[in-house]
Design a protein around this motif. Sequence first.
Motif, PDB file in Angstrom:
ATOM      1  N   LEU A   1       0.943  -1.224   0.000  1.00  0.00           N
ATOM      2  CA  LEU A   1      -0.101  -0.174  -0.070  1.00  0.00           C
ATOM      3  C   LEU A   1       0.820   1.128  -0.115  1.00  0.00           C
ATOM      4  O   LEU A   1       0.387   2.386  -0.424  1.00  0.00           O
ATOM      5  N   VAL A   2       2.023   1.199   0.642  1.00  0.00           N
ATOM      6  CA  VAL A   2       2.778   2.343   0.785  1.00  0.00           C
ATOM      7  C   VAL A   2       3.273   3.257  -0.430  1.00  0.00           C
ATOM      8  O   VAL A   2       2.935   4.186  -0.621  1.00  0.00           O
ATOM      9  N   GLU A   3       3.691   2.428  -1.620  1.00  0.00           N
ATOM     10  CA  GLU A   3       4.095   2.965  -2.581  1.00  0.00           C
ATOM     11  C   GLU A   3       3.098   3.752  -3.413  1.00  0.00           C
ATOM     12  O   GLU A   3       3.330   4.786  -3.930  1.00  0.00           O
ATOM     13  N   PRO A   4       1.773   2.850  -3.713  1.00  0.00           N
ATOM     14  CA  PRO A   4       0.914   3.884  -4.586  1.00  0.00           C
ATOM     15  C   PRO A   4       0.385   4.904  -3.751  1.00  0.00           C
ATOM     16  O   PRO A   4       0.094   6.086  -4.198  1.00  0.00           O
ATOM     17  N   ILE A   5       0.436   4.868  -2.361  1.00  0.00           N
ATOM     18  CA  ILE A   5      -0.197   6.107  -1.375  1.00  0.00           C
ATOM     19  C   ILE A   5       1.099   7.203  -1.362  1.00  0.00           C
ATOM     20  O   ILE A   5       0.660   8.391  -1.741  1.00  0.00           O
ATOM     21  N   GLN A   6       2.164   6.964  -1.501  1.00  0.00           N
ATOM     22  CA  GLN A   6       3.241   8.061  -1.436  1.00  0.00           C
ATOM     23  C   GLN A   6       3.488   8.504  -2.967  1.00  0.00           C
ATOM     24  O   GLN A   6       3.771   9.956  -3.212  1.00  0.00           O
ATOM     25  N   ARG A   7       2.930   7.791  -4.079  1.00  0.00           N
ATOM     26  CA  ARG A   7       3.129   8.301  -5.320  1.00  0.00           C
ATOM     27  C   ARG A   7       1.870   8.870  -6.010  1.00  0.00           C
ATOM     28  O   ARG A   7       1.609   9.219  -7.095  1.00  0.00           O
ATOM     29  N   ALA A   8       0.899   9.209  -5.005  1.00  0.00           N
ATOM     30  CA  ALA A   8      -0.385   9.776  -5.564  1.00  0.00           C
ATOM     31  C   ALA A   8      -0.236  11.072  -5.987  1.00  0.00           C
ATOM     32  O   ALA A   8       0.641  11.700  -5.742  1.00  0.00           O
ATOM     33  N   ASP A   9      -1.134  11.370  -6.965  1.00  0.00           N
ATOM     34  CA  ASP A   9      -0.852  12.692  -7.687  1.00  0.00           C
ATOM     35  C   ASP A   9      -1.402  13.853  -6.937  1.00  0.00           C
ATOM     36  O   ASP A   9      -0.686  14.830  -6.984  1.00  0.00           O
ATOM     37  N   SER A  10      -2.279  13.578  -5.762  1.00  0.00           N
ATOM     38  CA  SER A  10      -2.717  14.634  -5.060  1.00  0.00           C
ATOM     39  C   SER A  10      -2.292  14.438  -3.703  1.00  0.00           C
ATOM     40  O   SER A  10      -2.228  13.371  -3.007  1.00  0.00           O
ATOM     41  N   TRP A  11      -1.958  15.616  -2.895  1.00  0.00           N
ATOM     42  CA  TRP A  11      -1.348  15.455  -1.481  1.00  0.00           C
ATOM     43  C   TRP A  11      -2.598  15.123  -0.631  1.00  0.00           C
ATOM     44  O   TRP A  11      -2.639  14.290   0.177  1.00  0.00           O
TER      45      TRP A  11
END
Length: 844
Positions: A326-336
């Motif tokens: 889960l960490v990688e997609p959350i960290q790379r999300a387009d929006s804060w």
Amino acid sequence: MEEHGQDLEQSEQKALLVLFFFSGVSSLVYQVVWARMLTVVFGTTLLATSTVLSAFMAGLALGSYVLGRYIDRCKHPLRIFAALEVGIGLFALFFPSISANLGNAYGALVGLQGNFYLFSLTRFGLCFALLLIPTALMGGTLPVMAKFAVRRLGRLGGRVGQLYAVNTLGAVVGVLAATFGLMEGLGLRGTTQAIAVVNFLVAGAAWLWGRQRSVGVGERAEVKKTAHSDRILWGVLAGFAISGFAALGYEVAWMRLLMVSFSFNSHYEFSIVLVAFLSGLSLGGWLGSRLLSRRPDLLSIFVGVQFLIGACGALSVLAFAHLSVLVEPIQRADSWWVSRTGVFSTAVAIMLLPTVAMGVIFPLVGQIYTRQLARLGRGIGDIGAVNSLGAVGGAFVTGFVLIPLLGTEWSVKVLAALNGLVGLTIALISQQRKRLVWSGAVGLALLLVLVPSDVLRRIAEPAAVNRELVFYQEGAEGVITVEQQTDGFRKMALNGGGQVPTDYSSLQIFRLLGHLPLLLHPDPQEVLVVSLGGGIALGGAAQYEPRRITCVELVPEVIDAARLHFGEFNHHVLENPTAWNIELVIDDGRNFLLSSRDTYQIITGDATHPTSADSWVLYTKEFYELCRAHLSADGIMAQWLPFHGLPPDDYQTIVRTFQHIFPHTTLWRSNNYSIMVGTMQPQVIDWERLNEKMTPPRVHRSLENIDMGNAFALLNTLVMDEVALRRYVGEGPLNTDDHPYISFVSPKGYSSGSWEVLEDLAPYRTSALSLLTAPSATVRETIEAYFKAGEHALEGDIMRLQNRDRAAVRAYQRALQANPEDRSSAYFLDLLAEQLIRRPPQDE
């Protein structure tokens, strides 16, 4: 059934809950804001922040205990509640002024710093005395409101559960309001004053209502029929204290696990996790209020809940072990906002069940422990007090004993075992079904054995095959790691963030931060380095052999990491600091200056990002004033300032704030980062003197290693002289302790690229000729050539940071045509050329 007074109508119950909701809102806003105010005095170390939290919780405990006993003698609890709210609001109006003058009293403690325990105890006493009045009043609100709300003993658990739930829900709203709106919009002082109005409105409504309703006092004290002996009741009370201990311990441990997993370190994420924790408690209180009236066997529920919390605590460690997907997609999300919603959802998923169970316990214990309406206030006051005191112990012991000694994972296991032990003890002394209880205890024990104990280390292990983890150490302040690449590149991280890498740009700026102010000063002998990091700036400063260098570092484990793995970059100065006249101090940089009486000729600051929770206090007007007060008349202040994560207007705000205190400020740059250099006198550079100071072999080698071995290359890092910088910053807001604008940059800075700031700086770029005294024609001509090449190099840096590699290559080529000696441009040209060979052509 014992009763006192007429029972409340449904509309009255709702009105009471609304009042207590807003009371909860105000309490948590104050806790968030006041803790931030006190951070500038007591510091950002875990010990300092824990001191503030403990003083706050201790005041709640005292207020709950004292007012719980007092309210049983009062016929008008709502009037007392109104008085409490007025008292809280009045104190809130004066708190900003009191805390602003606290620095003078704190500075008087400097003589005690040699005795750690006496100093810590005195600091706690000072903080407790400051917070005693408002927190005691806050702590007394629950027993007072419970005295008014509960008219039948059989409904005690339900009513108390409702009060606890809505007050905690108010706390959730308070955290959100303070974090995402009030502090940014109104500042800390304005937020406190605005929330004081809420207290007064709540007090007014309660007073008017309280004139019409009262409760019975002095009635025949009928004791509730119960099979529970005093031993069981005292056992439950003690168990509740231990449960409070475990609850705050879990919060500390979960915060650490989430920080390392997601590499966050701003006040937004801390508040998000706190909201997730409090939301579970609120939901648990509400469920408890609904369930308790339907289950007569309350001790069985208490035992079962304790085992459930312990099991969930143990399983939470297992959940973190599998969080990487889960960490990688959350960290790379387009929006804060999308990214932080992901953090919040993860925190809720892990913490919801155990925190709901924790929330159930409060009304449950209230129903078990309180046996008379005539002593209802005392009963609720007692359980509130022991729970708050347990929470104080949990936060301190987990942060300063369990985690440093055992690590976070084993700390969670210990806390889970405590919950299991409480459940088992109560079950045995109350003679619950032994077979079932022992089965639960054995199951929890097996779970604790099976849960991994190296989760944080697994998270820290680099995924790339060409990197390995060469250093891992966990302490009270966080997890320090160093990973090394096969080509020699290294990166130090604190809790997965706050990185110290050794790439070309980073090594240049860290080394330049150590050299530049000492080159500009005629005779630097007393130097203060705020933040060690990899020791690169410290090592650069040490090459000039000043009489004394004091280096202040927040995290003790950083020293070992820097000594063992950054020696080749910091000139091995940490292997024998005494030989280099280096004194290492473990403290918060601002707190150190506040309690210091020394004066320095050079102060350098190499803190983490300005938006981080532990460094924002090092980028405010008041901190710069503190530094100025500790500088000699000819002193120089130099501070690292990144381009990334800061929109141009916020970067400008920091520079403007710095220049406001140091009127003669210049700005310097090395590729991706900048350095602000401030003085109280005009900055003038003597060409011959500068070359003389760069001549000693150790100084020359250190600078040559970052392609700044000659004075032309060094001076070409100047971006603006003081005249240009004054035009650049213009008029605008200052970043202050009361209105720390930069702390609220994260949502805006999430997608902000470094190139945006560089584009903003480009029109103001000035040559170093404006700082030189009577340069020769040859020197002037060479500096102009470097300056022209620097224009193309800056263009190349902007293109590179925009990932427009081919355009960047052309810009660097133009830079080298203008100045073949431009080594930085040559480095990036080679780097990009190698990357372009590996990938097909693309349009730009």
